[in-house]
Design a protein around this motif. Structure first.
Motif, mmCIF file in Angstrom:
data_model
loop_
_atom_site.group_PDB
_atom_site.id
_atom_site.type_symbol
_atom_site.label_atom_id
_atom_site.label_comp_id
_atom_site.label_asym_id
_atom_site.label_seq_id
_atom_site.Cartn_x
_atom_site.Cartn_y
_atom_site.Cartn_z
ATOM 1 N N GLU A 111 -69.654 44.771 69.356
ATOM 2 C CA GLU A 111 -69.814 45.670 68.209
ATOM 3 C C GLU A 111 -68.551 45.786 67.373
ATOM 4 O O GLU A 111 -68.602 45.807 66.153
ATOM 5 N N GLU A 112 -67.400 45.856 68.009
ATOM 6 C CA GLU A 112 -66.156 45.999 67.263
ATOM 7 C C GLU A 112 -65.927 44.795 66.361
ATOM 8 O O GLU A 112 -65.515 44.937 65.214
ATOM 9 N N MET A 113 -66.187 43.605 66.884
ATOM 10 C CA MET A 113 -65.978 42.406 66.079
ATOM 11 C C MET A 113 -66.989 42.340 64.951
ATOM 12 O O MET A 113 -66.648 41.943 63.832
ATOM 13 N N LYS A 114 -68.222 42.730 65.228
ATOM 14 C CA LYS A 114 -69.238 42.765 64.169
ATOM 15 C C LYS A 114 -68.777 43.697 63.051
ATOM 16 O O LYS A 114 -68.877 43.370 61.877
ATOM 17 N N ASP A 115 -68.275 44.863 63.455
ATOM 18 C CA ASP A 115 -67.809 45.818 62.453
ATOM 19 C C ASP A 115 -66.671 45.232 61.627
ATOM 20 O O ASP A 115 -66.611 45.407 60.418
ATOM 21 N N THR A 116 -65.765 44.519 62.286
ATOM 22 C CA THR A 116 -64.641 43.908 61.583
ATOM 23 C C THR A 116 -65.136 42.856 60.607
ATOM 24 O O THR A 116 -64.747 42.846 59.440
ATOM 25 N N ILE A 117 -65.999 41.989 61.072
ATOM 26 C CA ILE A 117 -66.523 40.930 60.204
ATOM 27 C C ILE A 117 -67.339 41.528 59.065
ATOM 28 O O ILE A 117 -67.227 41.104 57.921
ATOM 29 N N PHE A 118 -68.154 42.536 59.373
ATOM 30 C CA PHE A 118 -68.971 43.151 58.327
ATOM 31 C C PHE A 118 -68.143 43.940 57.323
ATOM 32 O O PHE A 118 -68.610 44.272 56.246
ATOM 33 N N SER A 119 -66.898 44.222 57.657
ATOM 34 C CA SER A 119 -66.077 44.991 56.726
ATOM 35 C C SER A 119 -65.360 44.105 55.701
ATOM 36 O O SER A 119 -64.820 44.615 54.734
ATOM 37 N N ILE A 120 -65.359 42.782 55.922
ATOM 38 C CA ILE A 120 -64.763 41.907 54.910
ATOM 39 C C ILE A 120 -65.810 41.635 53.830
ATOM 40 O O ILE A 120 -67.007 41.774 54.075
ATOM 41 N N PRO A 121 -65.382 41.276 52.635
ATOM 42 C CA PRO A 121 -66.342 41.025 51.554
ATOM 43 C C PRO A 121 -67.389 39.967 51.931
ATOM 44 O O PRO A 121 -67.102 39.037 52.696
ATOM 45 N N LYS A 122 -68.577 40.115 51.372
ATOM 46 C CA LYS A 122 -69.716 39.266 51.707
ATOM 47 C C LYS A 122 -69.431 37.784 51.516
ATOM 48 O O LYS A 122 -69.841 36.959 52.332
ATOM 49 N N VAL A 123 -68.708 37.406 50.467
ATOM 50 C CA VAL A 123 -68.439 35.988 50.217
ATOM 51 C C VAL A 123 -67.643 35.368 51.357
ATOM 52 O O VAL A 123 -67.791 34.186 51.647
ATOM 53 N N TYR A 124 -66.790 36.155 52.003
ATOM 54 C CA TYR A 124 -66.028 35.657 53.140
ATOM 55 C C TYR A 124 -66.847 35.758 54.422
ATOM 56 O O TYR A 124 -66.800 34.881 55.269
ATOM 57 N N ARG A 125 -67.591 36.829 54.564
ATOM 58 C CA ARG A 125 -68.400 37.057 55.763
ATOM 59 C C ARG A 125 -69.417 35.933 55.948
ATOM 60 O O ARG A 125 -69.598 35.431 57.049
ATOM 61 N N GLU A 126 -70.045 35.498 54.866
ATOM 62 C CA GLU A 126 -71.081 34.492 55.014
ATOM 63 C C GLU A 126 -70.507 33.147 55.468
ATOM 64 O O GLU A 126 -71.107 32.479 56.309
ATOM 65 N N VAL A 127 -69.328 32.764 54.987
ATOM 66 C CA VAL A 127 -68.751 31.491 55.451
ATOM 67 C C VAL A 127 -68.275 31.605 56.899
ATOM 68 O O VAL A 127 -68.418 30.650 57.656
ATOM 69 N N VAL A 128 -67.722 32.747 57.284
ATOM 70 C CA VAL A 128 -67.305 32.953 58.673
ATOM 71 C C VAL A 128 -68.519 32.846 59.588
ATOM 72 O O VAL A 128 -68.492 32.153 60.604
ATOM 73 N N PHE A 129 -69.583 33.503 59.217
ATOM 74 C CA PHE A 129 -70.797 33.489 60.030
ATOM 75 C C PHE A 129 -71.341 32.069 60.160
ATOM 76 O O PHE A 129 -71.621 31.602 61.263
ATOM 77 N N LEU A 130 -71.483 31.379 59.042
ATOM 78 C CA LEU A 130 -72.060 30.038 59.073
ATOM 79 C C LEU A 130 -71.158 29.043 59.805
ATOM 80 O O LEU A 130 -71.639 28.173 60.525
ATOM 81 N N TYR A 131 -69.852 29.187 59.658
ATOM 82 C CA TYR A 131 -68.912 28.248 60.270
ATOM 83 C C TYR A 131 -68.760 28.491 61.773
ATOM 84 O O TYR A 131 -68.885 27.579 62.575
ATOM 85 N N TYR A 132 -68.490 29.727 62.156
ATOM 86 C CA TYR A 132 -68.199 30.015 63.556
ATOM 87 C C TYR A 132 -69.443 30.304 64.384
ATOM 88 O O TYR A 132 -69.541 29.890 65.525
ATOM 89 N N TYR A 133 -70.379 31.024 63.819
ATOM 90 C CA TYR A 133 -71.515 31.446 64.627
ATOM 91 C C TYR A 133 -72.635 30.413 64.611
ATOM 92 O O TYR A 133 -73.262 30.157 65.621
ATOM 93 N N ASP A 134 -72.892 29.796 63.436
ATOM 94 C CA ASP A 134 -73.955 28.788 63.361
ATOM 95 C C ASP A 134 -73.427 27.360 63.435
ATOM 96 O O ASP A 134 -74.197 26.413 63.362
ATOM 97 N N SER A 135 -72.105 27.215 63.543
ATOM 98 C CA SER A 135 -71.461 25.910 63.716
ATOM 99 C C SER A 135 -71.824 24.897 62.629
ATOM 100 O O SER A 135 -71.992 23.723 62.906
ATOM 101 N N LEU A 136 -71.937 25.377 61.399
ATOM 102 C CA LEU A 136 -72.153 24.459 60.284
ATOM 103 C C LEU A 136 -70.799 23.954 59.818
ATOM 104 O O LEU A 136 -69.810 24.668 59.870
ATOM 105 N N ASN A 137 -70.753 22.715 59.336
ATOM 106 C CA ASN A 137 -69.499 22.203 58.788
ATOM 107 C C ASN A 137 -69.382 22.616 57.316
ATOM 108 O O ASN A 137 -70.325 23.170 56.742
ATOM 109 N N SER A 138 -68.255 22.330 56.713
ATOM 110 C CA SER A 138 -67.996 22.766 55.335
ATOM 111 C C SER A 138 -69.017 22.217 54.353
ATOM 112 O O SER A 138 -69.444 22.919 53.433
ATOM 113 N N GLU A 139 -69.418 20.964 54.544
ATOM 114 C CA GLU A 139 -70.405 20.369 53.638
ATOM 115 C C GLU A 139 -71.762 21.060 53.754
ATOM 116 O O GLU A 139 -72.420 21.320 52.744
ATOM 117 N N GLU A 140 -72.172 21.365 54.978
ATOM 118 C CA GLU A 140 -73.452 22.054 55.177
ATOM 119 C C GLU A 140 -73.403 23.466 54.591
ATOM 120 O O GLU A 140 -74.366 23.919 53.967
#
Length: 175
Positions: A111-140
């Motif tokens: 929960e703490e990490m979710k709160d931290t990630i959710f507190s950054i702006p959406k444009v940054y949150r979405e790339v963090v989520f897609l890169y680290y959590y869904d393991s998409l590469n930069s092109e994807e």
């Protein structure tokens, strides 16, 4: 494509990508039930447009694009804005958790990490989520978000910097 083929393909898609899409939608709307609704809407649009899918992209990136658009439309809606106003009135600040890149990968579920990630702006949150959590590469990610690869890399770098600052500040404050 006849109805039976279309039904089978949709069922396969739902099994293969359902959980990933719910997590993706949750990263935007931050509510499990609404995330499920967004994914349901995604599958409805997918079914309606399966005949027009050109196979230019992977089905996964096409579904991600639909889901992200559903979430963004919801976030722009009047209903969402009213919920946000109510929750801002009722909510207090949430705590932040330790350690940067590894924590993002290893402890996203906390929960703490979710709160931290959710507190950054959406444009940054979405790339963090897609890169680290869904393991998409930069092109994807660029394909999913309909932005350039360089923009993805810049947003990812800035997100890391923001998370590092937040985590260091939290450590400094002794939490």
């Amino acid at each position: 494509m006849d109805k039976t083929e279309k039904d089978f393909l949709l069922e396969t898609i739902m099994v293969d990508y359902g959980n990933e899409l719910v997590r993706l939608a949750y990263s935007y709307v931050q509510d499990a039930e609404i995330a499920k609704d967004m994914v349901q809407n995604t599958f409805i649009k997918c079914y309606k447009n399966l005949d027009s899918f050109r196979n230019d992209a992977q089905i996964k990136t096409w579904l991600y694009r639909i889901a992200i658009n559903e979430c963004k439309d919801y976030l722009k809606s009047w209903n969402y804005r009213m919920v946000q106003v109510k929750s801002l009135i009722n909510e207090t600040a949430k705590s932040i958790s330790p350690s940067v890149e590894k924590t993002v990968m290893d402890k996203y579920k906390s929960e703490e990490m979710k709160d931290t990630i959710f507190s950054i702006p959406k444009v940054y949150r979405e790339v963090v989520f897609l890169y680290y959590y869904d393991s998409l590469n930069s092109e994807e990610i660029a394909t999913v978000l309909d932005i350039s690869v360089n923009t993805v890399k810049t947003r990812l770098r800035r997100a890391k910097q923001k998370l590092q600052l937040m985590i260091k500040e939290e450590e400094f404050n002794g939490r």
